[in-house]
Design an enzyme around this catalytic site. Structure first.
Site, mmCIF file in Angstrom:
data_model
loop_
_atom_site.group_PDB
_atom_site.id
_atom_site.type_symbol
_atom_site.label_atom_id
_atom_site.label_comp_id
_atom_site.label_asym_id
_atom_site.label_seq_id
_atom_site.Cartn_x
_atom_site.Cartn_y
_atom_site.Cartn_z
ATOM 1 C CG HIS A 17 -0.352 0.096 2.529
ATOM 2 N ND1 HIS A 17 -1.027 0.470 3.658
ATOM 3 C CD2 HIS A 17 0.915 -0.123 2.962
ATOM 4 C CE1 HIS A 17 -0.235 0.471 4.709
ATOM 5 N NE2 HIS A 17 0.951 0.108 4.311
ATOM 6 C CB CYS A 26 4.027 4.717 5.327
ATOM 7 S SG CYS A 26 4.883 3.607 6.467
ATOM 8 C CG HIS A 30 5.322 0.537 2.497
ATOM 9 N ND1 HIS A 30 4.557 1.658 2.259
ATOM 10 C CD2 HIS A 30 4.918 0.063 3.701
ATOM 11 C CE1 HIS A 30 3.735 1.854 3.271
ATOM 12 N NE2 HIS A 30 3.934 0.895 4.166
ATOM 13 C CG HIS A 32 3.102 -3.887 5.791
ATOM 14 N ND1 HIS A 32 4.120 -3.492 6.627
ATOM 15 C CD2 HIS A 32 2.529 -2.740 5.331
ATOM 16 C CE1 HIS A 32 4.160 -2.170 6.670
ATOM 17 N NE2 HIS A 32 3.206 -1.689 5.892
ATOM 18 C CG HIS A 76 0.907 -11.737 -3.616
ATOM 19 N ND1 HIS A 76 0.542 -12.726 -2.721
ATOM 20 C CD2 HIS A 76 2.259 -11.733 -3.641
ATOM 21 C CE1 HIS A 76 1.639 -13.298 -2.244
ATOM 22 N NE2 HIS A 76 2.690 -12.712 -2.778
ATOM 23 C CD GLU A 136 0.617 -1.540 8.360
ATOM 24 O OE1 GLU A 136 -0.427 -1.255 7.752
ATOM 25 O OE2 GLU A 136 1.361 -0.707 8.905
#
Length: 149
Positions: A17, A26, A30, A32, A76, A136
């Protein structure tokens, strides 16, 4: 009086996201490794001939709901806020492929609230979504509780 029981199933998925107009790193795309814990509550079935006897809900049925509504959508994927505008989201969609556009900032907090809205209406009668816990990172998570909402 029958006991109300809570049962939990864990799910995991990979997701990227970017946070629109965020003032830290952020803001960049990137990813998670998310872990989602889904806790439901209800009274276990108490019918000797019922194949679900003793269960609040069959874990297989819960797994199907969460996989269909959450994992298959977000795994994904790159999740972006519609605030980026159509031109940017289209460009990023072409670049990254599986892109999900949401009408909120895709923070852990907002994602877990969205997931609750997706799961709750699909649970069988008598079964309630009690809470969700979305990790997360290994040390950071957001929780949603039905009692707070």
């Amino acid at each position: 009086m029958a006991a109300v029981i809570r049962v939990t199933k864990e799910f995991s998925f990979e997701m990227a996201h970017a946070l629109w107009k965020y003032d830290g790193p952020c803001r960049n795309v990137h990813g998670h490794s998310y872990r989602l814990y889904v806790t439901i509550s209800g009274v276990p079935v108490s019918e000797a001939g019922n194949p679900k006897n003793g269960m609040v809900m069959d874990f297989t049925d819960l797994k199907a709901i969460v996989k269909n509504e959450i994992v298959s959508v977000f795994d994904h994927a790159v999740v972006l806020s519609s605030s980026y505008g159509r031109e940017k989201t289209d460009m990023l969609g072409n670049l990254f492929g599986n892109t999900v556009i949401v009408d909120y900032q895709p923070t852990c907090e907002n994602l877990v609230a969205d997931f609750a809205k997706r799961i709750s209406p699909l649970l069988p009668a008598g079964v309630m979504l009690h809470n969700l816990k979305l990790y997360e990172t290994a040390t950071s998570y957001a929780e949603w509780f039905a009692g707070d909402n």
